[in-house]
Design a protein around this motif. Structure first.
Motif, mmCIF file in Angstrom:
data_model
loop_
_atom_site.group_PDB
_atom_site.id
_atom_site.type_symbol
_atom_site.label_atom_id
_atom_site.label_comp_id
_atom_site.label_asym_id
_atom_site.label_seq_id
_atom_site.Cartn_x
_atom_site.Cartn_y
_atom_site.Cartn_z
ATOM 1 N N ILE A 60 0.844 -1.203 0.000
ATOM 2 C CA ILE A 60 0.000 0.000 0.000
ATOM 3 C C ILE A 60 0.874 1.245 0.000
ATOM 4 N N ASP A 61 1.937 1.232 0.792
ATOM 5 C CA ASP A 61 2.825 2.393 0.871
ATOM 6 C C ASP A 61 3.532 2.653 -0.454
ATOM 7 N N GLU A 62 3.843 1.589 -1.185
ATOM 8 C CA GLU A 62 4.501 1.749 -2.478
ATOM 9 C C GLU A 62 3.621 2.508 -3.475
ATOM 10 N N MET A 63 2.302 2.405 -3.317
ATOM 11 C CA MET A 63 1.369 3.045 -4.252
ATOM 12 C C MET A 63 0.804 4.348 -3.717
ATOM 13 N N GLU A 64 1.340 4.835 -2.629
ATOM 14 C CA GLU A 64 0.756 5.989 -1.940
ATOM 15 C C GLU A 64 0.685 7.227 -2.832
#
Length: 355
Positions: free
Chosen positions: A100-104
């Motif tokens: 999720i953080d990678e796509m923030e």
């Protein structure tokens, strides 16, 4: 002509099957409109309990759904995707959160593409679409209702749904009902006798058309009164404005021109073939054509209207309905086409009388 109109109206009103059909139209229309009669402001002590999903692409205010803001949608999508990673991809909490953080900082289209390429997950975009509407809190529902009813009365929205379903059921009823309009007159002995009567072709054809049209108008008038009262009584505790004029205007604009066209089709078939029954399957096909959705220039499927359509649909959410772009010119064209058909019928009837 007046005598013909009165006779046709009396003939229909004294037939039991006519009133049975009216009851079926009322029942079918009510079944579809009943959820919208439940729309109301949520009281502080009222509990919001439902088994519906938190997000829904097709959710509506009648079920407690409200529009989701852009920020809320992304947050809901992130949470849904995280749960999918935990359950279907057997990730732990840290691994799922890392994805999720990678796509923030990535927009939703690229985020979905990233999941397809790296995790072979092809349903992310559909998950995002399901976040368009979400089950609202009491404050969210009340704020949405207040916003939508500030500029327009509640009956303005309700009357469009009324025109949608009342028009649909009334037209199916008219296909059956109008078959009797010319049936007796096209029997051999009666047909020949009518051509010896002093009544003019224009008076006869116009009288029959107006007789059938006014019967349809009486049914629609009854429906207007019933659903205006139902809307008024069921929503009176919410303080919504309900106006009879909204119902009448929607009926005049979106239903009556269609009904006139249907009567004229029956008239044309009757004078051409000396039998009204072939008009029934023709009108069924006509209605199917009118009710078929199409794709717009952007490729989005919907009910945008068709040339000479005899059905106006208002699908979609209660407060979000929009007028199909072709409706106003199409309804005017239907009136003009109906007049032309009447003139053609008069001409054919006159020629048959001379011969």
């Amino acid at each position: 002509m007046t005598k013909i109109i009165k006779r046709e109206i009396r003939n229909y009103l004294k037939r039991p099957w006519f009133w049975l059909g009216v009851l079926l139209v009322i029942f079918g229309t009510f079944q579809n409109l009943e959820p919208y009669l439940k729309i109301h402001y949520i009281a502080p002590e009222e509990k919001l309990e439902t088994d519906l999903p938190k997000g829904s692409y097709k959710g509506d205010i009648s079920e407690g759904y409200v529009p989701t803001s852009r920020e809320q949608r992304r947050e809901m999508w992130n949470q849904e995707m995280k749960e999918i990673f935990l359950k279907e991809y057997q990730m732990n909490e840290e691994e799922a959160q890392a994805v999720i953080d990678e796509m923030e900082d990535v927009d939703i289209e690229n985020a979905c593409r990233y999941l397809e390429e790296n995790y072979q997950f092809y349903g992310a975009i559909y998950t995002y679409e399901d976040t368009a509407w979400h089950l609202g809190t009491r404050e969210e529902i009340n704020e949405y209702l207040k916003e939508k009813t500030e500029d327009r009365p509640f009956s303005w929205y309700f009357s469009r749904k009324f025109a949608d379903f009342a028009g649909l059921y009334t037209e199916f009823f008219a296909v059956v009902m109008l078959a009797a309009l010319f049936y007796r007159d096209t029997r051999k002995n009666t047909y020949e006798l009518l051509h010896t009567k002093p009544v003019s072709p224009a008076a006869y054809v116009t009288g029959k058309v107006l007789g059938g049209f006014l019967v349809c108008g009486l049914v629609l008038g009854l429906l207007n009164l019933i659903f205006w009262l139902a809307c008024l009584l069921r929503t009176r505790g919410s303080g919504f404005e309900v106006r009879l004029t909204d119902f009448l205007l929607s009926t005049v604009l979106y239903i009556l021109p269609n009904m006139l066209m249907m009567v004229c089709v029956y008239a044309l078939i009757s004078v051409l073939f000396k039998n009204p029954l072939p008009a029934a399957p023709l009108l069924i096909l006509y209605m199917l054509y009118s009710n078929m959705g199409i794709r717009n220039a952007e490729g989005v499927f919907g009910f945008y209207g068709r040339p000479l359509a005899i059905m106006v649909r208002f699908p979609g959410r209660f407060f979000e309905t929009s007028l199909p772009p072709m409706v106003v010119p199409n309804q005017m064209f239907l009136l003009a086409a109906s007049l032309v058909i009447i003139l053609i019928c008069v001409r054919i009837w006159k020629r048959r009388r001379i011969s």
